[in-house]
Design an enzyme around this catalytic site. Structure first.
Site, PDB file in Angstrom:
ATOM      1  N   GLY A 243       0.752  -1.242   0.000  1.00 19.92           N
ATOM      2  CA  GLY A 243       0.000   0.000   0.000  1.00 19.92           C
ATOM      3  C   GLY A 243       0.782   1.293   0.000  1.00 19.92           C
ATOM      4  N   GLU A 286       3.686  -6.815   1.250  1.00 20.65           N
ATOM      5  CA  GLU A 286       3.108  -7.075  -0.079  1.00 20.65           C
ATOM      6  C   GLU A 286       3.024  -5.821  -0.939  1.00 20.65           C
ATOM      7  OE1 GLU A 286      -0.212 -10.425   1.251  1.00 20.65           O
ATOM      8  OE2 GLU A 286      -0.786  -8.316   1.145  1.00 20.65           O
ATOM      9  N   PRO A 287       4.135  -5.179  -1.252  1.00 17.83           N
ATOM     10  CA  PRO A 287       4.034  -3.984  -2.094  1.00 17.83           C
ATOM     11  C   PRO A 287       3.704  -4.343  -3.548  1.00 17.83           C
ATOM     12  CG  PRO A 287       6.339  -4.479  -1.619  1.00 17.83           C
ATOM     13  CD  PRO A 287       5.509  -5.515  -0.898  1.00 17.83           C
ATOM     14  N   GLY A 288       2.881  -3.545  -4.169  1.00 17.81           N
ATOM     15  CA  GLY A 288       2.600  -3.699  -5.593  1.00 17.81           C
ATOM     16  C   GLY A 288       3.063  -2.441  -6.318  1.00 17.81           C
ATOM     17  N   ARG A 289       2.250  -1.402  -6.172  1.00 19.30           N
ATOM     18  CA  ARG A 289       2.496  -0.133  -6.850  1.00 19.30           C
ATOM     19  C   ARG A 289       3.933   0.379  -6.671  1.00 19.30           C
ATOM     20  NH1 ARG A 289      -1.718   3.458  -7.687  1.00 19.30           N
ATOM     21  NH2 ARG A 289      -2.861   2.359  -6.064  1.00 19.30           N
ATOM     22  N   ARG A 324      -6.954   4.529 -14.825  1.00 21.56           N
ATOM     23  CA  ARG A 324      -6.861   5.176 -13.506  1.00 21.56           C
ATOM     24  C   ARG A 324      -7.402   6.610 -13.486  1.00 21.56           C
ATOM     25  NH1 ARG A 324      -2.803   6.127 -11.081  1.00 21.56           N
ATOM     26  NH2 ARG A 324      -3.619   5.652  -9.029  1.00 21.56           N
ATOM     27  N   TYR A 328     -10.346   6.632 -10.915  1.00 21.01           N
ATOM     28  CA  TYR A 328     -10.021   7.158  -9.580  1.00 21.01           C
ATOM     29  C   TYR A 328      -9.693   8.651  -9.601  1.00 21.01           C
ATOM     30  CZ  TYR A 328      -8.651   2.152  -9.007  1.00 21.01           C
ATOM     31  OH  TYR A 328      -8.583   0.788  -8.997  1.00 21.01           O
ATOM     32  N   CYS A 355     -15.094   6.473 -27.036  1.00 23.51           N
ATOM     33  CA  CYS A 355     -16.358   7.182 -27.210  1.00 23.51           C
ATOM     34  C   CYS A 355     -17.035   7.427 -25.865  1.00 23.51           C
ATOM     35  CB  CYS A 355     -17.260   6.353 -28.122  1.00 23.51           C
ATOM     36  SG  CYS A 355     -18.819   7.120 -28.477  1.00 23.51           S
ATOM     37  N   GLU A 356     -16.363   8.176 -25.004  1.00 18.65           N
ATOM     38  CA  GLU A 356     -16.900   8.509 -23.680  1.00 18.65           C
ATOM     39  C   GLU A 356     -16.361   9.884 -23.298  1.00 18.65           C
ATOM     40  OE1 GLU A 356     -18.413   6.364 -21.139  1.00 18.65           O
ATOM     41  OE2 GLU A 356     -18.331   4.455 -22.213  1.00 18.65           O
TER      42      GLU A 356
END
Ligand SMILES: *Cc1c(COP(=O)(O)O)cnc(C)c1O
Length: 434
Positions: A243, A286-289, A324, A328, A355-356
């Site tokens: 995190g 448990e690092p990801g980012r 992202r 977010y 198309c958004e």
């Protein structure tokens, strides 16, 4: 701008490692994800060195969901990392990358019977998220004639300063078992004939830019560690989750805590807790980012520029490739990769091809004057980037290239039109001549 060391501006061009981004775009086309393997190795080493300076028995489990490419997993496996896996697919990928089963933890709040059976078959420890799941796992292990090694996922009820969609340790979150119910959960686990409780686990959220929430979660965990050790649980590992955030706002000189800051704030509390409990389990994180995000840039080509209420730069990558910002409201730094040496003189909004209305990669950025054919780089795209991509609007996904020193190679080919229909079936009544 506060660039990581592998990103440099030479003359007018942005370089990644030993590669000119304009050469990469010419060779492989755009859009293109580019990952620097050496940067991942450096981030891993920073964690390992910071943690082992405080405590010798440490394991780093890479959160595979951040970037599940096998080349990334293999890089980390080669350095000694295990993995936090959140699905049977991620479990298979981590094993294929060469990670030993005992270095994985199968997490998740909604595992199916077949997920549980796979964990048992492959001897991967399971982070159990409910008593219902515990009982099912006991039965699955009994059927297989074996014992399942487990941790419980603790909900430590910690409020964290991050986006609500990625705060996972709130009392109201769907993840984990409330911390006050954890001792009775271990009591039940000790009574399950086919369950071996060997660990304890928590994960409080993602993109957290302060170390205090991790320290508070560690304190909650260590209180429980003492209690359950007294119950007779022989803890082999304490997993404090991932995190740690990264400084996406590089133009503002934003800073994130380093692995060193994290280790100094958290590990002494862990050491104190295990000393009081009289045990010496492994410390898992448990690092990801923070291991992979800044290793990767997304290169996009400019299709057109349109003055309107904002001046839009229409590029060939949108939320199909990097969701992202749309999902977010995330900020990613944008650099004009072929004009990187020039000052920003025009206020632009970078829009994707989807198309958004919400398909905006970046709002209101001062960049050098841009035109069709220019190249932009979206920074910090290595975590939850390609991993969350889709074929929306029937756009084949772009290739991913990985760099190793002066070498560059595909780690995933780009999809083509045939890939769009590869899993589609024609119902018999629509067959020609039916
Ligand atoms: C997503 C996740 C992580 C990694 O989070 P980052 O913010 O990427 O470090 C770790 N553990 C669990 C259980 C997760 O769900």
């Amino acid at each position: 701008m506060n660039l990581p060391p592998h990103l440099t501006i030479r003359g007018d061009h942005l370089w990644i490692g030993e590669h000119d981004t304009t050469d990469l775009a010419r060779t492989w086309g755009t859009p293109l994800y580019v990952t620097d393997q050496d940067r991942i190795a450096a981030c891993y080493a920073a964690y390992r060195d910071a943690l082992t300076a405080e405590y010798s028995r440490v394991r780093i489990l890479y959160a595979a969901k951040a970037n599940g490419n096998l080349a990334v997993l293999r890089t980390l496996a080669g350095l000694g990392a295990g993995a936090d896996v959140f699905s049977s697919g991620e479990l298979h990928l981590a094993l294929s990358a060469g990670m030993p089963p005992g270095t994985l933890l199968f997490n998740g709040s909604s595992k199916s019977r077949s997920d549980l059976a796979l964990a048992v078959e492959k001897k991967v420890p399971v982070s159990v998220d409910s008593l219902d799941e515990l009982r099912q796992l006991d039965a699955v292990a009994a059927l297989a004639g074996t014992t399942a090694r487990i941790a419980f996922r603790v909900n430590p009820a910690i409020d964290v300063p991050t986006h609500p969609k990625i705060a996972t340790g709130l009392a109201t979150s769907k993840f984990g078992i409330a911390h006050n119910l954890i001792p009775s959960a271990y009591r039940e686990a000790l009574d399950c004939p086919h369950i071996d409780p060997v660990g304890i686990h928590c994960h409080i959220g993602s993109q957290i830019l302060a170390v205090e929430p991790f320290a508070r979660a560690c304190e909650v965990m260590m209180r429980i560690v003492g209690e359950i050790t007294d119950l007779g649980v022989g803890l082999e590992f304490v997993d404090l989750g991932g995190g740690l955030g990264i400084p996406y706002h590089r133009g503002d000189g934003e800073r994130a805590p380093s692995p060193h800051d994290y280790a100094r704030a958290v590990v002494p509390l862990f050491r104190e807790g295990i000393r009081e409990a009289g045990i010496s389990p492994e410390l898992w994180i448990e690092p990801g980012r923070s291991l992979v995000a800044d290793s990767t840039i997304l290169l996009a080509g400019v299709n057109s520029v349109k003055p309107a209420h904002r001046t839009f730069v229409n590029v060939d990558a949108g939320f199909n490739l990097l969701v992202r910002p749309a999902m977010y409201d995330s900020w990613h730094e944008v650099i004009a990769a072929n004009k990187a040496g020039r000052d920003g003189t025009v206020l632009y909004t970078i829009a994707g091809p989807i198309c958004e209305t919400g398909d905006i990669l970046a709002h209101d950025r001062m960049l050098p004057g841009l035109a069709s054919g220019d190249l932009i780089a979206v920074l910090d795209a290595g975590a939850y980037g390609f991993a969350m991509s889709s074929q929306y609007n029937s756009r084949p996904r772009c290739p991913e290239v990985i760099l190793n020193g002066g070498k560059a190679a595909l780690m995933r080919r780009g999809e083509d039109i045939a890939d769009l229909t590869r899993t589609m079936e024609t119902p018999p009544w629509q067959e020609p001549g039916h």
